[in-house]
Design an enzyme around this catalytic site. Structure first.
Site, mmCIF file in Angstrom:
data_model
loop_
_atom_site.group_PDB
_atom_site.id
_atom_site.type_symbol
_atom_site.label_atom_id
_atom_site.label_comp_id
_atom_site.label_asym_id
_atom_site.label_seq_id
_atom_site.Cartn_x
_atom_site.Cartn_y
_atom_site.Cartn_z
ATOM 1 N N CYS A 167 0.882 -1.172 0.000
ATOM 2 C CA CYS A 167 0.000 0.000 0.000
ATOM 3 C C CYS A 167 0.916 1.218 0.000
ATOM 4 O O CYS A 167 2.100 1.121 0.270
ATOM 5 C CB CYS A 167 -0.853 0.050 1.260
ATOM 6 S SG CYS A 167 -1.909 -1.354 1.460
ATOM 7 N N ARG A 181 1.911 1.139 -5.878
ATOM 8 C CA ARG A 181 2.029 0.231 -4.718
ATOM 9 C C ARG A 181 0.686 -0.374 -4.361
ATOM 10 O O ARG A 181 0.614 -1.315 -3.559
ATOM 11 C CB ARG A 181 2.576 0.978 -3.505
ATOM 12 C CG ARG A 181 3.959 1.574 -3.664
ATOM 13 C CD ARG A 181 4.324 2.384 -2.445
ATOM 14 N NE ARG A 181 4.449 1.538 -1.294
ATOM 15 C CZ ARG A 181 5.564 0.890 -0.961
ATOM 16 N NH1 ARG A 181 6.635 1.011 -1.711
ATOM 17 N NH2 ARG A 181 5.614 0.120 0.086
ATOM 18 N N TRP A 227 -3.687 -1.888 -1.444
ATOM 19 C CA TRP A 227 -3.651 -3.202 -2.100
ATOM 20 C C TRP A 227 -4.182 -4.141 -1.027
ATOM 21 O O TRP A 227 -3.530 -4.386 -0.012
ATOM 22 C CB TRP A 227 -2.211 -3.560 -2.487
ATOM 23 C CG TRP A 227 -2.101 -4.825 -3.278
ATOM 24 C CD1 TRP A 227 -2.256 -4.975 -4.625
ATOM 25 C CD2 TRP A 227 -1.820 -6.136 -2.774
ATOM 26 N NE1 TRP A 227 -2.059 -6.283 -4.992
ATOM 27 C CE2 TRP A 227 -1.807 -7.028 -3.881
ATOM 28 C CE3 TRP A 227 -1.584 -6.663 -1.511
ATOM 29 C CZ2 TRP A 227 -1.554 -8.393 -3.755
ATOM 30 C CZ3 TRP A 227 -1.332 -8.020 -1.382
ATOM 31 C CH2 TRP A 227 -1.334 -8.876 -2.490
ATOM 32 N N ASN A 239 0.180 0.222 6.315
ATOM 33 C CA ASN A 239 0.635 -0.730 5.300
ATOM 34 C C ASN A 239 1.250 -1.896 6.069
ATOM 35 O O ASN A 239 2.132 -1.706 6.885
ATOM 36 C CB ASN A 239 1.684 -0.090 4.379
ATOM 37 C CG ASN A 239 2.275 -1.119 3.416
ATOM 38 O OD1 ASN A 239 1.645 -2.133 3.118
ATOM 39 N ND2 ASN A 239 3.492 -0.869 2.941
ATOM 40 N N GLY A 240 0.749 -3.103 5.846
ATOM 41 C CA GLY A 240 1.299 -4.274 6.537
ATOM 42 C C GLY A 240 0.168 -5.223 6.921
ATOM 43 O O GLY A 240 -0.959 -5.100 6.445
ATOM 44 N N GLU A 264 11.441 -14.794 -18.000
ATOM 45 C CA GLU A 264 11.159 -13.363 -17.794
ATOM 46 C C GLU A 264 10.183 -12.855 -18.842
ATOM 47 O O GLU A 264 9.253 -12.113 -18.536
ATOM 48 C CB GLU A 264 12.460 -12.565 -17.804
ATOM 49 C CG GLU A 264 12.308 -11.069 -17.657
ATOM 50 C CD GLU A 264 11.586 -10.635 -16.384
ATOM 51 O OE1 GLU A 264 11.401 -11.462 -15.465
ATOM 52 O OE2 GLU A 264 11.170 -9.460 -16.334
ATOM 53 N N LYS A 295 6.568 -11.173 -17.970
ATOM 54 C CA LYS A 295 6.172 -9.837 -18.465
ATOM 55 C C LYS A 295 4.822 -9.924 -19.167
ATOM 56 O O LYS A 295 3.922 -9.136 -18.926
ATOM 57 C CB LYS A 295 7.236 -9.300 -19.417
ATOM 58 C CG LYS A 295 8.514 -8.861 -18.753
ATOM 59 C CD LYS A 295 8.420 -7.581 -18.000
ATOM 60 C CE LYS A 295 8.279 -7.555 -16.548
ATOM 61 N NZ LYS A 295 8.931 -8.344 -15.602
ATOM 62 N N GLU A 302 1.863 -10.757 -16.724
ATOM 63 C CA GLU A 302 1.508 -9.814 -15.646
ATOM 64 C C GLU A 302 0.920 -8.514 -16.178
ATOM 65 O O GLU A 302 0.239 -7.805 -15.444
ATOM 66 C CB GLU A 302 2.679 -9.541 -14.713
ATOM 67 C CG GLU A 302 3.842 -8.785 -15.269
ATOM 68 C CD GLU A 302 4.888 -8.489 -14.178
ATOM 69 O OE1 GLU A 302 4.539 -8.339 -13.005
ATOM 70 O OE2 GLU A 302 6.075 -8.398 -14.536
ATOM 71 N N HIS A 312 8.793 -32.865 -23.231
ATOM 72 C CA HIS A 312 8.342 -33.664 -22.074
ATOM 73 C C HIS A 312 7.003 -33.172 -21.555
ATOM 74 O O HIS A 312 6.769 -33.138 -20.360
ATOM 75 C CB HIS A 312 9.417 -33.610 -20.976
ATOM 76 C CG HIS A 312 10.749 -34.076 -21.458
ATOM 77 N ND1 HIS A 312 11.110 -35.397 -21.514
ATOM 78 C CD2 HIS A 312 11.789 -33.392 -21.992
ATOM 79 C CE1 HIS A 312 12.332 -35.517 -22.013
ATOM 80 N NE2 HIS A 312 12.768 -34.307 -22.320
ATOM 81 N N LYS A 339 3.765 -3.068 -6.695
ATOM 82 C CA LYS A 339 5.179 -2.940 -7.071
ATOM 83 C C LYS A 339 6.092 -3.625 -6.061
ATOM 84 O O LYS A 339 7.088 -4.207 -6.426
ATOM 85 C CB LYS A 339 5.561 -1.462 -7.178
ATOM 86 C CG LYS A 339 6.997 -1.220 -7.626
ATOM 87 C CD LYS A 339 7.264 -1.782 -9.002
ATOM 88 C CE LYS A 339 8.691 -1.610 -9.430
ATOM 89 N NZ LYS A 339 9.006 -2.328 -10.677
HETATM 90 C C1 AGP Z 1 8.255 -8.264 -11.854
HETATM 91 O O1 AGP Z 1 7.821 -7.633 -13.033
HETATM 92 C C2 AGP Z 1 7.234 -8.227 -10.746
HETATM 93 N N1 AGP Z 1 6.810 -6.907 -10.482
HETATM 94 C C3 AGP Z 1 7.653 -9.006 -9.518
HETATM 95 O O2 AGP Z 1 7.872 -10.339 -9.910
HETATM 96 C C4 AGP Z 1 8.930 -8.512 -8.807
HETATM 97 O O3 AGP Z 1 10.066 -8.781 -9.593
HETATM 98 C C5 AGP Z 1 9.062 -9.284 -7.481
HETATM 99 O O4 AGP Z 1 7.956 -8.958 -6.675
HETATM 100 C C6 AGP Z 1 10.357 -8.975 -6.727
HETATM 101 O O5 AGP Z 1 10.407 -7.611 -6.397
HETATM 102 P P1 AGP Z 1 11.819 -7.000 -5.874
HETATM 103 O O6 AGP Z 1 12.788 -7.110 -7.011
HETATM 104 O O7 AGP Z 1 11.503 -5.581 -5.511
HETATM 105 O O8 AGP Z 1 12.258 -7.820 -4.700
#
Ligand code: AGP
Length: 609
Positions: free
Chosen positions: A2, A27, A74, A100-101, A481, A485, A488, A504, A604
């Site tokens: 958050c 966030r 969030w 936040n938490g 990766e 991308k 997400e 496989h 994020k």
């Molecule tokens: C990647 O596009 C995502 N946003 C997510 O997988 C991110 O890499 C992951 O949460 C790790 O975040 P960090 O690098 O801040 O630890």
């Protein structure tokens, strides 16, 4: 998870709060709220929805008052509704908080408070804190907050204001990040610097179990027992323009295009006159590094993919055994670690709860901790023995792009450094490898100039629901990766696989509706084998998008689409190869009218476990 902003000032704070929480929207964006104190009364505006939508409805700027809090959410406990949006308040609407938490003992606290007659308006764990402070309130908001915190178990970044003390803003932190900004006749709290950089670059990073007591002209830091603590004031060297979109439609596209600059900044000062200058950044001496017998890399998500590529680099060039672990798994296993184990934590935000917990576990077992982070002053930064920064600048887009490529560059630099002190490579080879590394930003610039061509190919995904990404060797993490991308930001289901592994099982998925991206850059290892995998896909009617090395005419005969990348070292080609995949994902999302900066259900920085 958050975003929190708080301000106590000489002037009205509503507009600065709104501007600040907008800069934290990445966030969390399922609801938003703001509270100010006006003539000793709390005035709250909040609702479910993105900031822009809610602001149109409630007009946050109407709020009056020189002290206030704002929050974008969030959801963890309680769905995104108006009642569950922050700020929350006590029974008498005197005390308001943003959080936040996760409060782990909120159920028993809530039961206790209800038995004392407290009435709740929401299903959140956060609201319990407001009533707990009220329950401890005997006229002093600082004391009441401190007493409440002692009853709480769990993580919090907290902002508290009280209508009876309109000149005081209280903040507290345990696990979830929270900074204090020192302004002129005004002071701030925020989840991260992006929210307040426009007003001040002087910040204090709160540590666990610390509180901050702010008035417009003073800041005091204490522990929750009320003892005053001396803290450094840090000067942030990012300028706030960097955190703006700079004319791009989305942060994600801007940050994809920032990668040449980010790599240049990350290289600056570290490869000079043929040497890798990391010694002055590393808190380990050469003897300690020579004694490293094993490396464990811990990370999450995209950073974990960077770790897999780092494993390839370190084993191939520095001849060091490496294991890569999901931080969330590592911390619950019983890894065999000793003083000669180096644990490398990779994290853009430096606040990912699982990665932070993993390094704490590793530290307890005696490992040396090196972290690769982008956010200076973050928890992982401060809790590591040594840190190597990626100088990518603020990464606002939820989908990590420039942080990933700069993580790969730092891993490569560290690999060359370890190769030089462990004599696994001779000086000439290292010099040659550094020369190729120096060219990377220019090669990436030339690759980005092909954006239109990549955009056209992204159209393939318009009506597709599944996709496959294949790669071998160091290109396997790049395939992972690329899949992450795409899924997400466009919500297309995508999987990354080692190319040989396709036979496989996943080959059963192949048909004309399955676009398959194949990393097919030229290398001495597996290029021919990858061509074979492409033929296996074609034979089953699959659509092939190949990422290939400039000049490769053979691949054209096999693939439906070819995206060429500059010829460079096989290992470095992986850093280039991810760029077309980032752009494919971005345009697949925008073609589907989605907002790649705020993908649904994501945030994020995942600061909860
Ligand atoms: C990647 O596009 C995502 N946003 C997510 O997988 C991110 O890499 C992951 O949460 C790790 O975040 P960090 O690098 O801040 O630890």
């Amino acid at each position: 998870m958050c975003g929190i902003v708080g301000i106590v000032s000489d002037n009205n704070v509503a507009n600065k709060l709104l501007d600040g929480v907008k800069r934290l929207e990445y966030r969390g964006y399922d609801s938003v709220g703001m509270v100010c104190i006006n003539s000793n009364k709390l005035v709250i505006k909040k609702d479910a929805g993105k900031i822009e939508e809610v602001d149109k409805k409630v007009n946050f700027s109407e709020l009056k008052g020189n002290i206030g809090l704002a929050h974008c959410r969030w959801s963890t406990h309680g769905s995104p509704t108006k009642e569950n949006a922050h700020p929350h308040f006590d029974c008498k609407s005197k005390i308001s908080i943003v959080h936040n938490g996760i409060i782990e003992n909120f159920s028993e606290l809530k039961e206790m408070l209800i038995s004392k007659g407290h009435k709740f308006n929401s299903l959140t764990d956060t609201e319990v804190i407001a009533h707990l402070i009220e329950d401890n309130f005997k006229g002093d908001i600082e004391e009441a907050t401190s007493a409440a915190l002692k009853q709480i178990e769990g993580s919090y970044a907290l902002g508290v204001i009280c209508a009876d003390s309109p000149e005081i803003l209280i903040a507290a932190r345990n696990e979830s990040p929270l900074i204090v900004g020192i302004g002129k006749n005004e002071n701030f709290i925020a989840s991260d610097v992006a929210a307040i950089l426009k007003h001040t670059n002087k910040v204090i990073y709160l540590d666990n179990n610390e509180m901050a007591i702010l008035t417009k002209n003073n800041v005091q830091i204490k522990n929750i027992d009320g003892e005053i603590i001396k803290k450094n004031i840090n000067e942030i060297d990012w300028d706030s323009e960097l955190a703006e979109k700079a004319g791009y439609e989305h942060f994600m596209l801007k940050e994809i295009h920032e990668q040449p600059r980010a790599i240049t900044e990350t290289l600056n000062g570290r490869i000079e006159n043929g040497n890798i200058n990391l010694a002055n950044e590393l808190n380990f001496n050469e003897r300690e590094l020579k004694n490293i017998s094993r490396i464990i890399i811990v990370a999450c998500g995209t950073s974990w993919h960077a770790g897999l590529a780092g494993e390839f680099m370190l084993e191939e060039l520095a001849k060091l055994p490496v294991e890569v672990e999901y931080a969330s798994e590592f911390r619950y296993r019983n890894p065999i670690i000793n003083g000669n184990t180096l644990v490398i934590a990779i994290s853009q935000s430096g606040e990912t709860a699982d990665t932070l917990a993993a390094i704490r576990e590793a530290k307890k077992k005696g490992a040396k901790i090196l972290s690769i982070v982008n956010a200076k002053g973050s928890s992982i930064d401060r809790e590591s023995d040594s840190v190597l920064y990626t100088f990518a600048g603020p990464e606002i887009g939820v989908a990590s792009t420039k942080a990933f490529t700069t993580q790969l560059v730092v891993l490569y630099l560290f690999t060359l450094y370890m190769s030089s002190i462990r004599d696994s490579l001779n000086k000439e080879t290292i010099k040659d490898l550094m020369g190729k590394l120096r060219k990377l930003p220019l090669e990436m610039e030339s690759l980005l100039s092909k954006e239109k061509e990549i955009r056209k190919i992204a159209n393939i995904y318009k009506d597709k629901h599944n996709a496959l990404f294949l790669g071998r060797g160091i290109n396997f993490p790049i395939a992972l990766e690329g899949a992450l991308k795409l899924k997400e930001v466009s919500y297309i289901h995508a999987e990354g696989y080692p190319a040989a592994e396709m036979k496989h099982g996943p080959i059963a998925l192949i048909d004309k509706n399955m676009p398959v991206v194949v990393l097919a850059t030229k290398d001495i290892y597996t290029y021919k084998k990858v061509l074979g995998n492409i033929q296996e896909v074609k034979a089953r009617g699959g659509i092939i998008i190949a990422i290939a090395s400039d000049g490769d005419s053979e691949i054209k005969k096999l693939a439906d689409h070819v995206l060429y990348i500059p010829n460079t070292l096989y290992i470095l080609s992986s850093i280039l190869a991810v760029v077309p995949l980032q752009l494919l994902a971005y345009y697949a999302a925008t073609d589907r009218k989605l907002d790649p900066d705020k993908p649904r259900n994501l945030s994020k920085s995942v600061t909860v476990e």
